[in-house]
Design a protein around this motif. Structure first.
Motif, PDB file in Angstrom:
ATOM      1  N   ALA A  71     -86.097  -0.093  23.992  1.00 43.79           N
ATOM      2  CA  ALA A  71     -86.342  -0.225  22.556  1.00 43.79           C
ATOM      3  C   ALA A  71     -87.291   0.865  22.060  1.00 43.79           C
ATOM      4  CB  ALA A  71     -86.903  -1.615  22.246  1.00 43.79           C
ATOM      5  N   ARG A  72     -88.373   1.116  22.808  1.00 42.32           N
ATOM      6  CA  ARG A  72     -89.315   2.170  22.404  1.00 42.32           C
ATOM      7  C   ARG A  72     -88.629   3.531  22.401  1.00 42.32           C
ATOM      8  NH1 ARG A  72     -93.207  -1.180  24.986  1.00 42.32           N
ATOM      9  NH2 ARG A  72     -92.655  -0.372  27.041  1.00 42.32           N
ATOM     10  N   MET A  73     -87.802   3.787  23.413  1.00 44.54           N
ATOM     11  CA  MET A  73     -87.091   5.062  23.470  1.00 44.54           C
ATOM     12  C   MET A  73     -86.150   5.208  22.280  1.00 44.54           C
ATOM     13  SD  MET A  73     -86.305   5.061  27.576  1.00 44.54           S
ATOM     14  CE  MET A  73     -85.468   6.657  27.688  1.00 44.54           C
ATOM     15  N   CYS A  74     -85.400   4.160  21.989  1.00 42.12           N
ATOM     16  CA  CYS A  74     -84.444   4.217  20.873  1.00 42.12           C
ATOM     17  C   CYS A  74     -85.154   4.444  19.543  1.00 42.12           C
ATOM     18  CB  CYS A  74     -83.636   2.927  20.812  1.00 42.12           C
ATOM     19  SG  CYS A  74     -82.418   2.721  22.121  1.00 42.12           S
ATOM     20  N   GLN A  75     -86.230   3.701  19.325  1.00 38.18           N
ATOM     21  CA  GLN A  75     -86.951   3.824  18.059  1.00 38.18           C
ATOM     22  C   GLN A  75     -87.580   5.208  17.913  1.00 38.18           C
ATOM     23  OE1 GLN A  75     -86.879   1.608  15.667  1.00 38.18           O
ATOM     24  NE2 GLN A  75     -85.846  -0.030  16.805  1.00 38.18           N
ATOM     25  N   THR A  76     -88.107   5.723  19.019  1.00 36.70           N
ATOM     26  CA  THR A  76     -88.756   7.046  18.963  1.00 36.70           C
ATOM     27  C   THR A  76     -87.752   8.147  18.690  1.00 36.70           C
ATOM     28  OG1 THR A  76     -90.490   6.323  20.499  1.00 36.70           O
ATOM     29  CG2 THR A  76     -90.172   8.691  20.232  1.00 36.70           C
ATOM     30  N   TYR A  77     -86.653   8.156  19.441  1.00 31.84           N
ATOM     31  CA  TYR A  77     -85.673   9.223  19.250  1.00 31.84           C
ATOM     32  C   TYR A  77     -84.997   9.134  17.881  1.00 31.84           C
ATOM     33  CZ  TYR A  77     -86.298  10.783  24.029  1.00 31.84           C
ATOM     34  OH  TYR A  77     -86.838  11.288  25.182  1.00 31.84           O
ATOM     35  N   SER A  78     -84.758   7.919  17.416  1.00 33.81           N
ATOM     36  CA  SER A  78     -84.193   7.768  16.074  1.00 33.81           C
ATOM     37  C   SER A  78     -85.121   8.361  15.026  1.00 33.81           C
ATOM     38  CB  SER A  78     -83.940   6.288  15.768  1.00 33.81           C
ATOM     39  OG  SER A  78     -82.835   5.794  16.483  1.00 33.81           O
ATOM     40  N   ALA A  79     -86.422   8.103  15.181  1.00 33.24           N
ATOM     41  CA  ALA A  79     -87.403   8.638  14.230  1.00 33.24           C
ATOM     42  C   ALA A  79     -87.438  10.161  14.253  1.00 33.24           C
ATOM     43  CB  ALA A  79     -88.788   8.070  14.537  1.00 33.24           C
ATOM     44  N   MET A  80     -87.054  10.741  15.389  1.00 30.99           N
ATOM     45  CA  MET A  80     -87.017  12.197  15.528  1.00 30.99           C
ATOM     46  C   MET A  80     -85.707  12.786  15.017  1.00 30.99           C
ATOM     47  SD  MET A  80     -88.598  12.313  19.387  1.00 30.99           S
ATOM     48  CE  MET A  80     -88.231  14.048  19.638  1.00 30.99           C
ATOM     49  N   GLY A  81     -84.782  11.932  14.610  1.00 27.86           N
ATOM     50  CA  GLY A  81     -83.486  12.405  14.144  1.00 27.86           C
ATOM     51  C   GLY A  81     -82.502  12.665  15.258  1.00 27.86           C
ATOM     52  N   ILE A  82     -82.767  12.107  16.445  1.00 28.47           N
ATOM     53  CA  ILE A  82     -81.880  12.239  17.598  1.00 28.47           C
ATOM     54  C   ILE A  82     -81.269  10.875  17.875  1.00 28.47           C
ATOM     55  CG2 ILE A  82     -81.698  12.852  20.034  1.00 28.47           C
ATOM     56  CD1 ILE A  82     -84.206  14.575  19.683  1.00 28.47           C
ATOM     57  N   THR A  83     -79.963  10.786  17.831  1.00 25.60           N
ATOM     58  CA  THR A  83     -79.302   9.491  17.948  1.00 25.60           C
ATOM     59  C   THR A  83     -79.353   8.954  19.375  1.00 25.60           C
ATOM     60  OG1 THR A  83     -77.788  10.058  16.166  1.00 25.60           O
ATOM     61  CG2 THR A  83     -77.129   8.257  17.610  1.00 25.60           C
ATOM     62  N   PRO A  84     -79.861   7.733  19.575  1.00 22.43           N
ATOM     63  CA  PRO A  84     -79.866   7.131  20.910  1.00 22.43           C
ATOM     64  C   PRO A  84     -78.532   6.463  21.230  1.00 22.43           C
ATOM     65  CG  PRO A  84     -81.105   5.749  19.385  1.00 22.43           C
ATOM     66  CD  PRO A  84     -80.613   6.920  18.599  1.00 22.43           C
ATOM     67  N   VAL A  85     -77.923   6.902  22.321  1.00 24.26           N
ATOM     68  CA  VAL A  85     -76.687   6.305  22.836  1.00 24.26           C
ATOM     69  C   VAL A  85     -77.044   5.624  24.157  1.00 24.26           C
ATOM     70  CG1 VAL A  85     -74.384   6.768  23.746  1.00 24.26           C
ATOM     71  CG2 VAL A  85     -75.216   8.035  21.751  1.00 24.26           C
ATOM     72  N   VAL A  86     -76.775   4.334  24.264  1.00 28.12           N
ATOM     73  CA  VAL A  86     -77.191   3.565  25.434  1.00 28.12           C
ATOM     74  C   VAL A  86     -75.979   3.015  26.174  1.00 28.12           C
ATOM     75  CG1 VAL A  86     -78.523   1.592  26.268  1.00 28.12           C
ATOM     76  CG2 VAL A  86     -79.364   2.930  24.318  1.00 28.12           C
ATOM     77  N   ARG A  87     -75.963   3.256  27.496  1.00 25.11           N
ATOM     78  CA  ARG A  87     -74.932   2.623  28.325  1.00 25.11           C
ATOM     79  C   ARG A  87     -75.475   1.287  28.813  1.00 25.11           C
ATOM     80  NH1 ARG A  87     -71.875   5.837  32.949  1.00 25.11           N
ATOM     81  NH2 ARG A  87     -73.993   6.112  33.808  1.00 25.11           N
ATOM     82  N   ILE A  88     -74.741   0.231  28.480  1.00 23.93           N
ATOM     83  CA  ILE A  88     -75.129  -1.095  28.931  1.00 23.93           C
ATOM     84  C   ILE A  88     -74.607  -1.319  30.347  1.00 23.93           C
ATOM     85  CG2 ILE A  88     -75.380  -2.099  26.648  1.00 23.93           C
ATOM     86  CD1 ILE A  88     -72.536  -3.051  26.730  1.00 23.93           C
ATOM     87  N   ALA A  89     -75.071  -2.391  30.987  1.00 27.81           N
ATOM     88  CA  ALA A  89     -74.766  -2.612  32.402  1.00 27.81           C
ATOM     89  C   ALA A  89     -73.332  -3.062  32.637  1.00 27.81           C
ATOM     90  CB  ALA A  89     -75.732  -3.631  32.992  1.00 27.81           C
ATOM     91  N   SER A  90     -72.716  -3.667  31.637  1.00 28.20           N
ATOM     92  CA  SER A  90     -71.331  -4.112  31.752  1.00 28.20           C
ATOM     93  C   SER A  90     -70.755  -4.253  30.350  1.00 28.20           C
ATOM     94  CB  SER A  90     -71.238  -5.448  32.504  1.00 28.20           C
ATOM     95  OG  SER A  90     -71.844  -6.485  31.763  1.00 28.20           O
ATOM     96  N   ALA A  91     -69.450  -4.412  30.271  1.00 24.22           N
ATOM     97  CA  ALA A  91     -68.790  -4.531  28.965  1.00 24.22           C
ATOM     98  C   ALA A  91     -69.000  -5.940  28.410  1.00 24.22           C
ATOM     99  CB  ALA A  91     -67.309  -4.219  29.092  1.00 24.22           C
ATOM    100  N   ASN A  92     -70.251  -6.261  28.142  1.00 27.70           N
ATOM    101  CA  ASN A  92     -70.643  -7.593  27.706  1.00 27.70           C
ATOM    102  C   ASN A  92     -71.123  -7.511  26.260  1.00 27.70           C
ATOM    103  OD1 ASN A  92     -72.263  -9.934  27.145  1.00 27.70           O
ATOM    104  ND2 ASN A  92     -72.407 -10.316  29.341  1.00 27.70           N
ATOM    105  N   PRO A  93     -70.489  -8.249  25.331  1.00 26.66           N
ATOM    106  CA  PRO A  93     -70.889  -8.148  23.922  1.00 26.66           C
ATOM    107  C   PRO A  93     -72.325  -8.584  23.665  1.00 26.66           C
ATOM    108  CG  PRO A  93     -69.333  -9.962  24.251  1.00 26.66           C
ATOM    109  CD  PRO A  93     -69.345  -9.159  25.518  1.00 26.66           C
ATOM    110  N   VAL A  94     -72.855  -9.478  24.501  1.00 23.50           N
ATOM    111  CA  VAL A  94     -74.250  -9.900  24.342  1.00 23.50           C
ATOM    112  C   VAL A  94     -75.180  -8.728  24.629  1.00 23.50           C
ATOM    113  CG1 VAL A  94     -76.060 -11.428  25.198  1.00 23.50           C
ATOM    114  CG2 VAL A  94     -73.734 -12.303  24.892  1.00 23.50           C
TER     115      VAL A  94
END
Length: 269
Positions: free
Chosen positions: A54-77
């Motif tokens: 969450a901290r990484m996503c919020q920080t990079y978003s604030a910098m104008g760099i889009t955070p793309v995250v790979r989740i552990a499995s194809a789980n909608p939750v």
């Protein structure tokens, strides 16, 4: 900026990023100097806590760099959790079935709907009232749904997978794909290259963005750019650090009359 990345992908423009494994506070300044469009944060293979992500996503978003995250499995939750954390792109690994894709797009494109109401829309995208759809579109504005294609069943079902409404991009996983083909890490093998070319061609024909991730020299990225990829996911912080550190120390050892150290097994795939 996040909406800008999705717009760029829809227009077929080339975007650039790297994999980030470190959540050290000063690391963001180093990344900022590379003028990246996105950072790829992997929670499938890298032991990152949800609060760190969450901290990484919020920080990079604030910098104008889009955070793309790979989740552990194809789980909608998991997809919903990572969007709540601040991710704008969600990548699900080892996608092979239409049902997996529908569940993923449901989480990425139709939050906060769940249950029967969500299933109704997934079965018939034209079913909801315009007022509800306007709300859903605004609520999920800029969210990017990405499929990890890394197996033969996925390649054979690719046309159907990317035809599901809401799919924006495909990341090719070269390591897992090569292993699945029985050609582990043989990235120059004609059969492997044939599969990758098919994925690229099929995605671009279907107006879906496509990229491939390598941790080696830029030559491989340039090679596949020539074949049509428009998402460059080059290396990672840990791989680049490892490669540069070994290169510098070997130069120092050579000056001191010592033998260079060659450790190809430590390179992060």
């Amino acid at each position: 900026m996040e909406k800008g990345l999705l717009s760029a992908l829809k227009q077929g423009k080339t975007v650039y990023g790297t994999s980030i494994t470190s959540h050290a506070p000063l690391w963001t300044k180093t990344v900022e100097g590379a003028a990246l469009d996105f950072v790829f944060i992997d929670t499938e293979h890298i032991p990152l806590e949800r609060s760190d992500v969450a901290r990484m996503c919020q920080t990079y978003s604030a910098m104008g760099i889009t955070p793309v995250v790979r989740i552990a499995s194809a789980n909608p939750v998991l997809a919903s959790q990572i969007l709540d954390a601040g991710a704008k792109g969600v990548l699900a690994p080892y996608i092979e079935t239409i049902q997996q894709v529908k569940e993923l797009t449901g989480a990425v494109k139709y939050r906060p709907l769940k249950g029967k109401q969500l299933q109704k829309i997934l079965d018939d995208p034209d079913s909801p009232e315009p007022e509800l759809m306007n709300y859903i579109r605004n609520f999920n504005r800029g969210n990017i749904c990405i499929l990890n294609i890394e197996s033969i069943p996925a390649v054979e079902n690719l046309e159907n997978l990317i035809a599901v409404p809401g799919v924006d991009a495909v990341f090719i996983g070269p390591h897992d794909l090569s292993v699945n083909m029985g050609l582990p890490e043989e990235y120059d093998h004609p059969e492997f290259e044939k599969r990758v070319k098919y994925i690229i061609r099929t995605c671009r024909q279907g107006n879906v963005a496509v990229g491939i991730h390598f941790s080696e020299s830029p030559d491989r990225q340039i090679k596949w750019l020539k074949e049509g990829i428009n998402i460059v996911i080059h290396s990672s912080d840990i791989a680049l650090f490892s490669q540069k550190l070994k290169q510098d120390l070997n130069q120092i050892r050579a000056f001191n009359g010592q033998k260079s150290v060659d450790d190809p097994g430590s390179v992060i795939i």
